[in-house]
Structures are given as structure tokens and as C-alpha cells.
Design a protein around this motif. Structure first.
Motif, PDB file in Angstrom:
ATOM      1  N   LYS B  16     -41.559   4.619  -0.017  1.00 33.11           N
ATOM      2  CA  LYS B  16     -41.630   3.165   0.158  1.00 33.11           C
ATOM      3  C   LYS B  16     -40.540   2.693   1.112  1.00 33.11           C
ATOM      4  N   ASN B  44     -31.512   0.798  -1.063  1.00 34.37           N
ATOM      5  CA  ASN B  44     -31.686   1.888  -0.095  1.00 34.37           C
ATOM      6  C   ASN B  44     -32.057   1.359   1.289  1.00 34.37           C
ATOM      7  N   ASP B 125     -39.551  -4.289   0.588  1.00 39.30           N
ATOM      8  CA  ASP B 125     -39.411  -2.966  -0.032  1.00 39.30           C
ATOM      9  C   ASP B 125     -39.313  -3.147  -1.549  1.00 39.30           C
TER      10      ASP B 125
HETATM   11 MG    MG Z   1     -37.164   3.031  -2.276  1.00 32.70          MG
END
Ligand code: MG
Ligand code: ATP
Ligand code: ATP
Ligand code: MG
Lengths: 256, 256
Positions: B16, B44, B125
Motif C-alpha cells: 500500500k 511509513n 495511504d
Molecule cells: Mg503501509
């Protein structure tokens, strides 16, 4: 009296389910009586142990939230001595319902109290988050085993996980400790794997298992047959590594 | 007027973040003005775009939960035309706080309303769960892009995700549709990758992108340098694939 082990890491896809299922199978093979508690609404551990999550009558959700008898939900597997408390997407409801419940962090701990005497090891597969289900797993556990994929994001997230374990030890479960950090999907062809290994062994001295789980396609094929890799291909590198981990874990734990 | 794309899959570790970051970079390279909204407390996407999540002053959490001005939280990146709304572990609080809030599923939709005119594409995200943050992403989005790792558990979880998208379309966001399913970490040496591809293309006719993202170690190295792979190694197979995906996505979307 069972040792309760939470298999936890909020980073997704690091090998939590694969470790819970295959380490449990390795311990059962060595003669221990093991229960896997599937605490991830994805129900991956349930499927990997050959139980169809789509046709569950009683499951973890009912035992955890409505006090259903645990033996009604417990299922046996193809491996003697290895049982599973299965789950599916219905468990997602628990995450919301737990918010408003008294002593919401200790529900799982209370649920496992009458089950502990029946097993040598209870292995909890956690979902990829630090939400209430994972906090319940950490509160119920004696030890935490942390699978760590040999990649940047996984390494980067380790400090938040260790912080959370410290928080839970401080306010909910004073005996909680990390039994070890397990390197997973180690690829000898890939420089990044060696870099992560060096980094972790340096920063988390003594916490990292000597056993390293190699990337091995047989490991990722086995769940589609509803079998742990030890049954699907008992002599592949993945099976050998999980058996070695089982021995190392019980050796390390015998010292406590 | 921006198109809002949610990058979503409750299965962990399927790509993702890697897709959100690198597809956004590819679109910015092609001249679109793009904002990445990091809605995963792991932060992230924030780190992959070169922003240090440990030293954030304002972030997604403050804009979403306390109405802070979005421009105070927005950061630019090394790629012209690519901005990010960064986040970190503090966002975990939002998942619990949202439970008790009025219209809890539409907070993100309301937050994005004044931001939409400033960008061509807003890419969200999502975290690896079907909790309130992900429901917010699906409610705010025009389309959902589903990264799918070529592995058994990922394929197995696809039906629950599609069910959730249908539920959100039915009760919260009538315009929501799946823009496509993206095969990620495809390994030509591995039979399982081909099996998953055949399976998905058969069951999800027309939904699967022609572009397939190969497993490519440069992709997993790039976040440790705080750069999308297009900047880290612009000619590797991962970069070429994400550029191709950018073109295919905009072609598919131009038909709507
Ligand atoms: Mg991720
Ligand atoms: N040693 C290994 N070799 C090859 N593939 C592996 C190995 N360990 C795990 N995998 C595969 O990698 C993927 C991620 O592993 P797994 O699902 O166990 O991780 P997880 O941490 O439980 O994920 P989630 O965060 O979604 O719960 C799976 O498709 C699994 O089959
Ligand atoms: N095409 C690729 N080739 C090689 N490695 C990849 C590729 N795509 C992603 N990866 C690596 O696989 C791991 C999982 O990817 P990523 O973190 O983007 O997944 P995710 O779905 O965002 O995970 P989470 O569920 O934790 O949010 C990361 O370490 C990433 O660097
Ligand atoms: Mg899992």
C-alpha cells in the motif's frame, strides 16, 4: 500451566501468522500441547490450520465478548496436540465494542485464565495494529515474540512496538517481557537482509533469536492447502528453521 | 478539481505505502499536482517521502481531529508538485477518539473538501485494517486502488475488502468505485505469482490493471533514503512499472 506467547508487530506482512502457525506446529511435534488463539479478524491463522473461517459457529469473538464456553469454539487440527480458537471478520466488531467496556484491556487475560491449565503453550496471533485487540494480547501474555521482516519499514517500526510493550508492562501487565526478535523472510541474495540483521543484532543485543527464518516459497504455498509448512513439506528450509526456532525458544524459556 | 484515491487493503504488507508513494511520484513527474495523505499511524509514507515523522509539529491528526489549518501540516518533497500530509503514532489516538464523535465516518471527507481544489490527485495511504481510519478513507475517496501481493492470504482477503467497499458505497459514499486491483511483488521465478494472477484476472474481470509491479530490491531499499524509487533508481524495473501504472491509471480514469 501454559506459557502465553503473543506474536505481535504492528507492521503488516512481517510473518506474524506464519510464525504463530508454524512455531505452534513445531512445538506440538516436539510433544507440547499447544493452542493457537486467532485474534486477527482476517482469520489467516484459522485458514492456515485447515479450519474454514466462513462456516464458524462459535469463535474467538463469542468467547471474548459474550462469555461463550471456549470448548464450543475450540477446533482440533491435523497435528495431534495442536488446537486453534478460530476467528473471522466478525471479530472486527470487538475492537469497537471493547472501547466502551469496563477493564477493556484485560478481557483476553480473563478469557484465558480457565484455558491456561489445559495447554503447555498458548500462542496468540495479533492483527497488524496497536489497537485494543493487540493491547489485549500484550496484557494476557507472559512473553512477546516479535517477527521482524528484514526490510526498512519493519526495522523502523520496532521502536514504537518496544515503547508499547513498555507501556503495557508499566500499567497493565508487570510480568510482560520480550522473549525474542525473530528475523523472517531472510534472503541471502539481498544485501538489505544482511544490513537489517547487523543493525538489529547491534541495537537489540541478546534479544534476537539465533535462528533466522529464510524466505522459502514452500512457506507461502502451505496456507493454501490449510496446512502448516511442517506438514506440507517437512524437509524444506522453512520447516527446518521453524523446528530449530521451537527448540531455541524452549531452551531460552527454560531459564526463566 | 482533485481526484481522491484511497490505497487500501486490510491485509498487511501488500505494498500500500510503496504504491501510494511511488505512484504519486510518477504522476507528479508527469506534471500532475499530487498530495499524499498519510493516514497510517506507522508513518511509513511520511518517512519514504523524506519527512522525519519523529519531529512533526502539525500533522494529519491535528487537521483531522482538531481542525488545524492543513497548510500548517503540509510538507513539500524532493519532487516538484508532490506534497505530503505527514503523520506518526499520534494518529493512533484518532481511531479511539473517532468512535464517540458525530458523523465519525465523514471527518476525512470534510477535511479534504477545502484541499481538493489545490491538487489534481489526492492519494490516501491507509493502515492495514478495516477500522475507522480506513472507513474514513473509503468515505472520502472517489476511487479505491487495491494493491494485491501475489500470495495466498492476500488473495483470500480480497472478498472481505470488496464487501466493505460495497457497504461504504451503500451507506456513506454512493460514488465510490474500485479503480483497479494492482498485482504487486510479482516474482517471475515463483509459480504462486502466476497462479494468483490467473485467479484474480478470472474472478475480477476487467478490474485488474494490465501493469504488474515486479518484486525489485531497489523498491525496498529506497525508503531508507527517504526517496521514492523513481528518484533513488529511476531506471530500475520498479520505477518503470510505477511510471507505466501512472499512465494506465490516468488513461482508465479519463474515461469517467
Ligand atoms: Mg503501509
Ligand atoms: N519465510 C517465508 N518465506 C516466504 N514467504 C513467507 C515467509 N513468511 C511469510 N511469508 C509470506 O509473506 C506474507 C506475509 O506473511 P504473514 O501473512 O504471515 O504476515 P503477517 O505479519 O501475519 O501479516 P498481517 O500483518 O497481514 O497479519 C504471506 O503471504 C506469507 O505466506
Ligand atoms: N515491488 C516491490 N519489490 C520489492 N519489495 C517491495 C515491493 N513493494 C513493496 N516492497 C516491500 O515490501 C514491504 C511491504 O510493503 P509496504 O510496506 O509498502 O506494504 P503496506 O501494505 O503498506 O504495509 P502495511 O500493511 O504495514 O501498511 C516493504 O518492506 C516494502 O519495501
Ligand atoms: Mg497475520
Amino acid at each position: 500451566m501454559a506459557q502465553v506467547i503473543a506474536i505481535t508487530n504492528q507492521k503488516g506482512g512481517v510473518g506474524k501468522t506464519t510464525t504463530a502457525v508454524n512455531l505452534a506446529a513445531a512445538l506440538a511435534e516436539q510433544g507440547y500441547k499447544v493452542l493457537v488463539v486467532d485474534l486477527d479478524p482476517q482469520g489467516n491463522a484459522t485458514m492456515a490450520l485447515g479450519v474454514d473461517k466462513h462456516t464458524l459457529d462459535r469463535q474467538t469473538y463469542h468467547v471474548l465478548m459474550h462469555g461463550a464456553p471456549w470448548r464450543d469454539a475450540r477446533r482440533t487440527t491435523e497435528i495431534p496436540g495442536l488446537d486453534v480458537l478460530p476467528t473471522n471478520i466478525e471479530l472486527t466488531g470487538a475492537e469497537l465494542e471493547l472501547v466502551a467496556v469496563m477493564a477493556r484491556e484485560t478481557r483476553l487475560q480473563q478469557m484465558l485464565a480457565p484455558i491456561r491449565p489445559e495447554y503447555d503453550v498458548i500462542m496468540i496471533d495479533s492483527p497488524p495494529s496497536l489497537g485494543l485487540l493487540t493491547i489485549n494480547a500484550l496484557t494476557a501474555a507472559d512473553t512477546v515474540l516479535v517477527p521482524l521482516q528484514c526490510e526498512y519499514y519493519a526495522l523502523e517500526g520496532l521502536s514504537s512496538l518496544i515503547n508499547t510493550v513498555d507501556l503495557v508492562r508499566g500499567s497493565l501487565n508487570p510480568k510482560l517481557r520480550i522473549s525474542g526478535i525473530l528475523l523472517t523472510m531472510f534472503d541471502k541474495r539481498n544485501r538489505l537482509s544482511f544490513q537489517v540483521e547487523t543493525d538489529v543484532r547491534e541495537h537489540a543485543k541478546g534479544l534476537v533469536f539465533t535462528t533466522v527464518i529464510p524466505r522459502n516459497v514452500r512457506v507461502s504455498e502451505s496456507p493454501s492447502f490449510g496446512k502448516p509448512v511442517l506438514l506440507y513439506d517437512g524437509l524444506c528450509s522453512g520447516s527446518l528453521a521453524y523446528r530449530e526456532l521451537g527448540r531455541e525458544l524452549m531452551e531460552r524459556e527454560s531459564g526463566y
